[in-house]
Design a protein around this motif. Sequence first.
Motif: not given
Length: 409
Positions: A72-77, A88-90, A238-241
Amino acid sequence: MLSADQQTATSFQRLNALLHGVKPGQDPIVLTVGEPRHALPDFTGPVLMENLDDFRRYPAMQGTEAFREAVAGWLGRRYNLATGADGNPIDPARHILPLNGSREGLFFAALSARTFLGKTDPDPVILLPNPYYHTYSAGAEAAGARAVYMDATADNGFLPDLDALDPAVLDRAIALYLASPANPQGSVASLDYWTRLIGLSRKHRFFIFADECYSEIYRDTPPPGVLEAAQILTRPGDGIDLSGILTFNSLSKRSNMAGLRCGFAVGDPEFMANWLTFRNRAAPQVPMPVQAVAVAALSDETHVIENRRLYNAKFASAERHLGSLTGFTAPAGGFFVWLDVGRWGGGVRVTEKLWAEAGVKVVPGGYLAQDADDGGNPGAAYIRIAMVESLDITERAMQRIAAALRGWT
């Protein structure tokens, strides 16, 4: 048209049959399999040793908390994912599952998607780019769906033409596979392309299976991802759909760890919950020491930057030797040269002659694509060259290929 046996054979089985009994004309240079041969990151061995005792334990299918948080952290970055104050919405608990390499995830997802969607059409389909990764067609076959091939040619930027997709076929679709950067052409889907595809998937109720395992192998600009597109389509706050979306990645290409067999899937939380139940019965877990290496790898970009530098140096060599001769320019991403050799007789003929005269083994592009009903094949004019060897060996291979093509002109 291919025989039934040829249709089920892999590209490498067909290549072996093509070159059976043919001796290489020079010391062999094999550039067929997309297996990274750059060095492992220095931390790989020490991290494995620190976690060696965990090989005695059965790992949980959902993976360790540390692994999911690292993903999740890597995807956010990597994709600049954020929704205001929410960060980070993940969600590591709902959006992520570890995979025993992205390949098994791409296969198993097709099996579960049909049941999850509950479509009752007697002729379900799964759409594949053409050329395609053979696991996609295996997933369609195992899911009991008809594979529909979407030609990805130079005329449409080596990506399937979304405007050409039949709405009636999309209504019957379970999933659509798309690799970006593409294997073998190295083409990259833009954010607009991804958002359009998400719109189609939600209108017609099929899954997007985004194969993004080459996401970190690029020339200059990081390829956009399907998660970025999903964020664009989500209202602020709304976060992420992620409904209808699954993306797959691994350490194989990014970190030169093909043999470690560690990847991850990210996406639709309702599907992931159902898929976890299925995977607990059928799929392989990822050992905890392997997940620990993944945590370290996803926290370090130094080795990835060096990896990219080496690939880019090899593509510069390909442009230098093949550019003026063939018109080749380096693709936006990936580590394959997709070389048009139609003027020399096409992929099969050139593959045979390169091996017999130059000792360089490549893959005919037609072996990576499906024949059309009229016998045409979007890969027939091409060869695929895996740029996985050292710079020195790659340089020699490019010199040999260029010399051979000049000799046949």
